[in-house]
Write an enzyme that holds these catalytic residues in place. Structure first.
Site, PDB file in Angstrom:
ATOM      1  N   GLY A   2      16.634   3.783  45.266  1.00 43.45           N
ATOM      2  CA  GLY A   2      17.025   4.823  44.246  1.00 43.45           C
ATOM      3  C   GLY A   2      17.566   4.074  43.028  1.00 43.45           C
ATOM      4  N   MET A  43       7.867   8.311  47.916  1.00 45.07           N
ATOM      5  CA  MET A  43       6.658   7.785  48.574  1.00 45.07           C
ATOM      6  C   MET A  43       5.910   8.639  49.699  1.00 45.07           C
ATOM      7  SD  MET A  43       6.771   5.299  46.752  1.00 45.07           S
ATOM      8  CE  MET A  43       5.609   4.166  47.193  1.00 45.07           C
ATOM      9  N   HIS A  71       5.261   5.894  37.683  1.00 45.68           N
ATOM     10  CA  HIS A  71       4.475   5.018  38.488  1.00 45.68           C
ATOM     11  C   HIS A  71       4.627   3.609  37.988  1.00 45.68           C
ATOM     12  CE1 HIS A  71       0.837   3.833  40.759  1.00 45.68           C
ATOM     13  NE2 HIS A  71       0.249   3.390  39.633  1.00 45.68           N
ATOM     14  N   ASP A  81      -1.553  10.150  41.114  1.00 49.65           N
ATOM     15  CA  ASP A  81      -1.039   9.429  39.692  1.00 49.65           C
ATOM     16  C   ASP A  81      -2.168   9.506  38.556  1.00 49.65           C
ATOM     17  OD1 ASP A  81       0.804   7.781  41.296  1.00 49.65           O
ATOM     18  OD2 ASP A  81      -0.784   6.324  41.957  1.00 49.65           O
ATOM     19  N   GLU A 118      11.088   0.579  33.732  1.00 50.83           N
ATOM     20  CA  GLU A 118      11.282   1.906  34.356  1.00 50.83           C
ATOM     21  C   GLU A 118      12.617   2.725  33.992  1.00 50.83           C
ATOM     22  OE1 GLU A 118       9.975   2.374  38.310  1.00 50.83           O
ATOM     23  OE2 GLU A 118       8.748   0.423  38.189  1.00 50.83           O
TER      24      GLU A 118
HETATM   25  C1  GAR Z   1       9.649   2.254  41.617  1.00 51.33           C
HETATM   26  O1  GAR Z   1       9.103   0.958  41.108  1.00 51.33           O
HETATM   27  C2  GAR Z   1       8.837   3.303  41.341  1.00 51.33           C
HETATM   28  O2  GAR Z   1       8.097   3.108  40.127  1.00 51.33           O
HETATM   29  C3  GAR Z   1       7.993   3.132  42.527  1.00 51.33           C
HETATM   30  O3  GAR Z   1       8.678   3.048  43.577  1.00 51.33           O
HETATM   31  C4  GAR Z   1       9.912   2.436  43.024  1.00 51.33           C
HETATM   32  C5  GAR Z   1      11.217   2.954  43.537  1.00 51.33           C
HETATM   33  O4  GAR Z   1      12.003   2.148  43.269  1.00 51.33           O
HETATM   34  N1  GAR Z   1       6.970   4.369  42.627  1.00 51.33           N
HETATM   35  C6  GAR Z   1       5.717   4.499  43.086  1.00 51.33           C
HETATM   36  O5  GAR Z   1       5.296   3.336  43.736  1.00 51.33           O
HETATM   37  C7  GAR Z   1       5.132   5.883  43.455  1.00 51.33           C
HETATM   38  N2  GAR Z   1       4.037   5.794  43.695  1.00 51.33           N
HETATM   39  P1  GAR Z   1      13.905   2.655  43.284  1.00 51.33           P
HETATM   40  O6  GAR Z   1      13.675   3.539  44.489  1.00 51.33           O
HETATM   41  O7  GAR Z   1      14.571   1.571  42.987  1.00 51.33           O
HETATM   42  O8  GAR Z   1      13.759   3.706  42.068  1.00 51.33           O
END
Ligand code: GAR
Length: 209
Positions: free
Chosen positions: A18, A97, A116, A152, A181
């Protein structure tokens, strides 16, 4: 109307640590931020981010997708109910996910956004950092986009890039992308929650109003 009443109510969905959710919570502390996070939900009851949300005083819920077996829609119907009960007007996927079916995506049409970890349309799917290295790209990054029924793919709200270094591995590259991000997701949410944009095909244009 008080500021809180005029702010868009946002639910954040996570599956893991998160960190993007935390960046959104931090951004939403700003007085002029046009969105408030009303709840954080997860398909994984053990997602570390749930505790981080609770620590920040945010309501949380979890729906263990495994309880629904292959019945994705049964899971999504309950998810939808949770979001409606929280009064969510926008749903933000932050490391969620779990593939969402057209049933859910259509209900949240133009109100569902995702981040993404790649510069879409390059590298949809999983293992984006390793695949970017393998493909030899010199620029990599992250994309915030509206969610459509196809994974995506959807109008692009924001992107941020990082230069790929010769000594990068998937982990070092992914760590720099994650920092990007954390910058672009709050910016993208600010734009969408403000309503000052229009969608033209795959383009999201700031309308300035
Ligand atoms: C992030 O890098 C996000 O972009 C990716 O999961 C990670 C979550 O990190 N999302 C995907 O791959 C979606 N297909 P976080 O829980 O620390 O935010």
């Amino acid at each position: 109307m008080s500021l809180n009443q005029s702010r868009k109510k946002v639910a954040v969905l996570i599956s893991g640590r998160g960190s993007n959710m935390v960046s959104l919570l931090e951004a939403a502390k700003a007085e002029d931020f046009p969105a408030q996070i009303v709840c954080v939900g997860s398909n994984r009851p053990d997602a570390a981010g749930l505790q981080r949300a609770r620590d920040a005083g945010i309501a949380t819920f979890s729906l263990d997708h495994k309880r629904y077996g292959k019945d994705r829609e049964a899971f999504e119907r309950e998810l939808h109910e949770e979001l409606e009960a929280a009064g969510a007007e926008l749903v933000v996927l932050a490391g969620f996910m779990r593939l969402l079916t057209p049933w859910f995506v259509n209900r949240w049409h133009n109100r569902l956004i995702n981040i993404h970890p790649a510069l879409l349309p390059a590298f949809p799917g999983l293992d984006t950092h390793a695949r970017a290295l393998e493909a030899g790209v010199k620029l990599h990054g992250a994309t915030v986009h509206f969610v459509t029924a196809e994974m995506d793919v959807g109008p692009i709200i924001a992107q941020g890039s990082v230069a790929v270094r010769d000594d990068d591995d998937a982990q070092t590259l992914g760590a720099r992308v994650l920092q990007v991000e954390h910058q672009i997701y709050p910016q993208a949410l600010r734009l969408i929650a403000s309503g000052a944009y229009k969608i033209d095909g795959m383009r999201v244009l700031a309308s300035g109003s």
